[in-house]
Design a protein around this motif. Structure first.
Motif, mmCIF file in Angstrom:
data_model
loop_
_atom_site.group_PDB
_atom_site.id
_atom_site.type_symbol
_atom_site.label_atom_id
_atom_site.label_comp_id
_atom_site.label_asym_id
_atom_site.label_seq_id
_atom_site.Cartn_x
_atom_site.Cartn_y
_atom_site.Cartn_z
ATOM 1 N N ILE A 1 0.510 -23.048 6.066
ATOM 2 C CA ILE A 1 1.244 -24.267 5.713
ATOM 3 C C ILE A 1 0.604 -25.486 6.363
ATOM 4 N N GLY A 2 0.427 -26.530 5.575
ATOM 5 C CA GLY A 2 -0.050 -27.800 6.108
ATOM 6 C C GLY A 2 1.034 -28.862 5.963
ATOM 7 N N VAL A 3 1.265 -29.644 7.021
ATOM 8 C CA VAL A 3 2.267 -30.710 6.975
ATOM 9 C C VAL A 3 1.588 -32.037 7.292
ATOM 10 N N HIS A 4 1.887 -33.068 6.493
ATOM 11 C CA HIS A 4 1.192 -34.335 6.617
ATOM 12 C C HIS A 4 2.168 -35.514 6.673
ATOM 13 N N HIS A 5 1.788 -36.518 7.446
ATOM 14 C CA HIS A 5 2.580 -37.743 7.544
ATOM 15 C C HIS A 5 2.257 -38.611 6.321
ATOM 16 N N VAL A 6 3.053 -38.434 5.266
ATOM 17 C CA VAL A 6 2.805 -39.111 3.986
ATOM 18 C C VAL A 6 4.143 -39.552 3.401
ATOM 19 N N ASN A 7 4.182 -40.769 2.873
ATOM 20 C CA ASN A 7 5.339 -41.233 2.118
ATOM 21 C C ASN A 7 5.168 -40.757 0.674
ATOM 22 N N PHE A 8 6.048 -39.893 0.212
ATOM 23 C CA PHE A 8 5.941 -39.330 -1.129
ATOM 24 C C PHE A 8 5.765 -40.403 -2.207
ATOM 25 N N PHE A 9 6.437 -41.531 -2.037
ATOM 26 C CA PHE A 9 6.389 -42.570 -3.052
ATOM 27 C C PHE A 9 5.014 -43.251 -3.147
ATOM 28 N N ASN A 10 4.153 -42.999 -2.173
ATOM 29 C CA ASN A 10 2.780 -43.519 -2.209
ATOM 30 C C ASN A 10 1.762 -42.403 -2.432
ATOM 31 N N SER A 11 2.241 -41.245 -2.869
ATOM 32 C CA SER A 11 1.359 -40.077 -2.972
ATOM 33 C C SER A 11 1.043 -39.733 -4.423
ATOM 34 N N LYS A 12 0.091 -38.827 -4.581
ATOM 35 C CA LYS A 12 -0.228 -38.275 -5.889
ATOM 36 C C LYS A 12 -0.776 -36.870 -5.697
ATOM 37 N N LYS A 13 -0.779 -36.109 -6.772
ATOM 38 C CA LYS A 13 -1.239 -34.726 -6.702
ATOM 39 C C LYS A 13 -2.728 -34.669 -6.411
ATOM 40 N N GLU A 14 -3.087 -33.955 -5.343
ATOM 41 C CA GLU A 14 -4.495 -33.847 -4.963
ATOM 42 C C GLU A 14 -4.964 -32.400 -4.923
ATOM 43 N N VAL A 15 -4.144 -31.500 -5.442
ATOM 44 C CA VAL A 15 -4.546 -30.092 -5.499
ATOM 45 C C VAL A 15 -4.771 -29.701 -6.953
ATOM 46 N N PHE A 16 -5.695 -28.781 -7.163
ATOM 47 C CA PHE A 16 -6.005 -28.330 -8.510
ATOM 48 C C PHE A 16 -5.101 -27.155 -8.877
ATOM 49 N N GLY A 17 -4.846 -27.028 -10.150
ATOM 50 C CA GLY A 17 -4.103 -25.872 -10.619
ATOM 51 C C GLY A 17 -2.606 -26.083 -10.657
ATOM 52 N N LYS A 18 -1.931 -25.029 -11.093
ATOM 53 C CA LYS A 18 -0.488 -25.054 -11.257
ATOM 54 C C LYS A 18 0.201 -25.293 -9.917
ATOM 55 N N THR A 19 1.235 -26.117 -9.929
ATOM 56 C CA THR A 19 1.899 -26.492 -8.675
ATOM 57 C C THR A 19 3.417 -26.541 -8.852
ATOM 58 N N THR A 20 4.126 -25.942 -7.905
ATOM 59 C CA THR A 20 5.577 -26.077 -7.841
ATOM 60 C C THR A 20 5.922 -27.124 -6.791
ATOM 61 N N ILE A 21 6.694 -28.123 -7.195
ATOM 62 C CA ILE A 21 7.190 -29.145 -6.266
ATOM 63 C C ILE A 21 8.682 -28.897 -6.093
ATOM 64 N N LEU A 22 9.127 -28.738 -4.863
ATOM 65 C CA LEU A 22 10.536 -28.422 -4.622
ATOM 66 C C LEU A 22 11.011 -29.224 -3.419
ATOM 67 N N PHE A 23 12.081 -29.989 -3.613
ATOM 68 C CA PHE A 23 12.551 -30.765 -2.464
ATOM 69 C C PHE A 23 14.040 -31.046 -2.495
ATOM 70 N N ASN A 24 14.517 -31.373 -1.311
ATOM 71 C CA ASN A 24 15.919 -31.633 -1.032
ATOM 72 C C ASN A 24 16.015 -33.081 -0.550
ATOM 73 N N PRO A 25 16.042 -34.049 -1.490
ATOM 74 C CA PRO A 25 16.042 -35.461 -1.077
ATOM 75 C C PRO A 25 17.340 -35.838 -0.386
ATOM 76 N N PRO A 26 17.356 -36.956 0.334
ATOM 77 C CA PRO A 26 18.596 -37.390 0.989
ATOM 78 C C PRO A 26 19.716 -37.600 -0.026
ATOM 79 N N TYR A 27 20.927 -37.163 0.349
ATOM 80 C CA TYR A 27 22.097 -37.425 -0.475
ATOM 81 C C TYR A 27 22.777 -38.680 0.064
ATOM 82 N N GLY A 28 23.585 -39.318 -0.771
ATOM 83 C CA GLY A 28 24.346 -40.468 -0.300
ATOM 84 C C GLY A 28 25.288 -40.103 0.833
#
Length: 388
Positions: free
Chosen positions: A284-311
């Motif tokens: 596992i790699g963890v990076h200091h990145v703001n998702f809203f400034n990011s883009k996909k940088e890996v090749f191939g099929k990808t699953t994105i799964l997240f639990n964003p903040p709720y109100g």
């Protein structure tokens, strides 16, 4: 050879089907789903295996008595008919966990626990002139009393602490996701470790760790230091070691990327520590990145799964926040599958992408939806907001 017996695995509402599937794949017999639980049969070795390996179980119960009861006196007498000296040492300790769903019992669960405790204590005093003590925190034996309508089921809790306590999480953020729920989300997404995995708002890393354990076929509770069945009189240490060794032999390497992002350095540090605790830093790699400034940088099929903040958890501008989620997924992550869990059903319409699946789940006391977005090259925002 040990005989097969009935057991019950409890879980989170919405994960019953996932748990039933886990049990079948593990080798359980007579698997039957119920509300927040799954019934099954297996032997002592399978009970050990279920505790070590199941990802979506909260605890594994072994029923020892079932009878009809209509009031507290019936309950008392039913408990007294059990030969407790075969289960608890007179110098040992025990605790009672009670759940009541019956109009016949106006007393609350706490009172039923006390009545059950008295029945066990009086049994020992009458027979041995002394009694085991109650220890709520670390009992030798944990007894589960369940009353549904007129039916009483008394079980031994083979797990002890809830199975969501995997043993790897030493650092958390505000309202961290439960490990059992996290594992359930990974399994519901269909992720099996045969593609890349990204959690773009990873917090303390729970989803990443559960995904890596799925990818590597690592038993969910391999880091646990203790299960309640280890205190039982019939505990077979050699059998337990054999079961554990057999599960460890099935661990495999994952050759796809598992990555987490978070805009908070403190969250990144906590995630890295928990990943080290789980011995998964190689995967596992963890990076200091703001998702809203990011883009996909890996090749191939990808699953994105997240639990964003709720109100409910953090003060956010819901419309702006969820709109940015949709824009980032649409422009930055083509040829991916994204899964999002949220309790804010209304917020999902601001994502602006059509959901291909919506699964109702519970996150604690919150009613949630786990939604799926298929992201293609050149995905367009839907012109009309669909029903959620």
């Amino acid at each position: 050879m040990d005989k097969d017996f009935k057991m019950v695995a409890t879980t989170i509402a919405g994960l019953e089907g996932v748990l039933a599937d886990e049990l079948r794949k593990l080798g359980a017999m007579e698997v039957k789903e119920a509300i927040r639980s799954v019934y099954f049969k297996g032997d002592k070795g399978f009970m050990y295996k279920a505790n070590i390996a199941l990802r979506t179980a909260i605890r594994i119960l072994k029923p020892i008595k079932r009878s009809k009861v209509f009031d507290e006196e019936d309950l008392y007498e039913a408990i007294q008919r059990i030969k407790w000296e075969r289960i608890i040492d007179v110098d040992g300790t025990f605790a009672i966990d009670a759940v009541v769903y019956s109009k016949n019992f106006t007393s609350n669960s706490h009172y039923i626990s006390l009545k059950s405790k008295d029945a066990i204590a009086d049994y020992f005093v009458h027979k041995f002139k002394k009694r085991p003590n109650v220890d709520i925190k670390k009992p030798d034996i944990k007894v589960h009393v369940h009353i549904h309508k007129e039916w009483l089921t008394i079980s031994l809790d083979s797990s002890g602490d809830s199975l969501h306590k995997r043993g790897y999480r030493s650092a958390t953020n505000i309202a961290p996701i439960n490990e059992v729920l996290a594992a359930g989300l990974v399994l519901l997404s269909g992720y099996k470790g045969e593609e890349n995995f990204i959690d773009p708002m990873c917090g303390s890393g729970t989803l990443l760790i559960e995904a890596a354990m799925v990818a590597c076929n690592i038993p969910a509770n391999i880091n646990r230091k203790h299960f309640a069945f280890e205190n039982w009189k019939d505990f077979d240490e050699n059998l337990y070691d054999t079961i554990e060794e057999s599960l460890l032999k099935k661990i495999r390497n994952s050759h796809f990327k598992i990555m987490g992002f978070d805009k908070a350095p403190s969250a990144v540090n906590k995630a890295k520590q928990n990943i080290i605790n789980a011995n998964l830093e190689e995967f596992i790699g963890v990076h200091h990145v703001n998702f809203f400034n990011s883009k996909k940088e890996v090749f191939g099929k990808t699953t994105i799964l997240f639990n964003p903040p709720y109100g409910e958890r953090l003060n956010i501008n819901t419309e702006e926040f969820y709109r940015k989620i949709g824009d980032t997924l649409k422009h930055g992550y083509p040829n991916s599958t994204a899964w999002v869990i949220t309790s804010d059903m209304n917020a999902l319409k601001f994502v602006g992408l059509k959901t291909s699946k919506r699964i109702p789940l519970k996150n604690g006391d919150l009613d949630c939806r786990f939604v799926k977005y298929e992201l293609y090259e050149g995905s367009k925002k839907i012109k009309k907001e669909g029903k959620l």
